[in-house]
Design an enzyme around this catalytic site. Structure first.
Site, short mmCIF file in Angstrom:
data_model
loop_
_atom_site.label_atom_id
_atom_site.label_comp_id
_atom_site.label_asym_id
_atom_site.label_seq_id
_atom_site.Cartn_x
_atom_site.Cartn_y
_atom_site.Cartn_z
N ASP A 52 23.07 1.72 -51.83
CA ASP A 52 23.34 0.46 -51.99
C ASP A 52 22.83 -0.57 -53.17
OD1 ASP A 52 24.76 1.21 -49.73
OD2 ASP A 52 23.88 -0.60 -48.42
N ASP A 53 23.52 -1.60 -53.32
CA ASP A 53 22.72 -2.79 -54.02
C ASP A 53 22.54 -2.48 -55.58
OD1 ASP A 53 22.42 -3.94 -51.76
OD2 ASP A 53 20.09 -3.68 -51.58
N HIS A 105 30.18 -2.88 -52.69
CA HIS A 105 29.24 -3.55 -51.87
C HIS A 105 29.32 -5.08 -52.03
CE1 HIS A 105 26.10 -3.27 -49.21
NE2 HIS A 105 25.16 -3.73 -49.65
N HIS A 109 26.79 -10.20 -52.47
CA HIS A 109 26.14 -9.62 -51.22
C HIS A 109 25.70 -10.65 -50.23
CE1 HIS A 109 22.84 -7.42 -49.07
NE2 HIS A 109 23.25 -6.45 -49.77
N TYR A 146 24.82 -6.05 -45.09
CA TYR A 146 23.85 -6.33 -43.91
C TYR A 146 24.76 -5.43 -42.77
CZ TYR A 146 22.23 -9.89 -46.99
OH TYR A 146 21.32 -10.70 -47.99
N HIS A 201 18.79 2.61 -50.91
CA HIS A 201 18.81 1.70 -51.98
C HIS A 201 18.29 2.26 -53.16
CE1 HIS A 201 19.26 -0.27 -48.19
NE2 HIS A 201 19.96 -1.31 -48.65
#
Length: 253
Positions: A52-53, A105, A109, A146, A201
């Site tokens: 992610d991210d 994603h 965010h 989340y 991540h």
């Protein structure tokens, strides 16, 4: 009395033989539905690496590590969490060219479980625009920030054709877990049964440089294939939304 007892049983056995139970694996040979939360793979013998991210400063390095290890992964990317996605254009194109899955994603965010439908759509379409501009593809998979799936989020994802992914193994890197502690999470999950979908991540150097090489070796030792989320769900051809898309040049950063 014996005949009355045995005959129905024989008829039942005969009927079962004439109509054998279907192979349970066949029930899994179906592409996942949009707007339904998916936590686990549909096949045994696989592990879906999911980060992610990003994109971030370690993206290109992570792709090199995965490629050397013969592993595929899914990258759940944002538009602005760690700088503008367009500033990582080379890494984005490299990841796509290497055959990894690029997924959404969201743009910023945010907490999508508390957003309106129009806000959710804006979060998704802004990232779609960026990815079409950069690689010519709209993703068909997403992971909610989340892991929030409340409110109108799931119906909106269903309407937009997005397959919603969470996880069943959490590396805990976001919670200051060391790579060694993360390794224990994978070992506890084990290698039997259907494969796992990980939560990791790419924004942590330790996840890229320590945990990922360990996972590649661990998977080889346990005869696991490291695959994209789409492949672990029997949907390798459905990673992206169908259609020919032309970039519009929009940059919302």
């Amino acid at each position: 009395m014996l005949t009355e007892t045995v005959l129905p049983w024989l008829l039942l056995v005969s009927s079962a033989a004439a109509y054998p139970a279907p192979n349970p694996v066949q029930f899994l040979k179906r592409a996942p539905d949009a707007g339904v939360v998916i936590q686990k793979c549909a096949n045994p013998g696989v592990l879906a690496l999911a980060y992610d991210d990003g994109p971030y400063q370690y993206t290109s390095q992570l792709v090199d590590i995965l490629d050397r290890g013969g592993a595929k992964a899914t990258f759940f990317w944002t538009g602005t969490l760690y700088g503008c996605i367009y500033n990582q254009a080379a890494a984005v194109r490299k990841t796509f060219a290497s055959g990894h899955q690029i997924a959404s994603h969201s743009w910023s965010h945010g907490y999508m479980g508390s957003m309106s439908e129009s806000q959710i759509r804006s979060e998704m379409t802004r990232l779609e625009d960026a990815l079409v501009n950069l690689i010519g593809k709209k993703p068909a998979y997403m992971r909610p920030p989340y892991l929030q799936t409340s409110g109108v989020f799931l119906p909106t994802m269903r309407a937009m054709g997005y397959k919603v992914i969470t996880n069943d193994v959490d590396s805990g890197d976001w919670n200051n877990q060391s790579p060694q502690q993360s390794q224990q999470a994978f070992q506890r999950a084990g290698t039997h049964g259907n494969g796992h979908i990980s939560l990791m991540h790419e924004t942590y150097a330790s996840t890229v440089n320590t945990l990922t090489p360990w996972l590649i070796n661990w998977a080889k030792q346990n005869n696991l294939r490291l695959v994209t989320v789409a492949e672990c769900l029997n949907d390798a051809d459905g990673m992206y939304q169908p259609g020919n898309f032309t970039g519009n040049g929009r940059n919302y950063c």
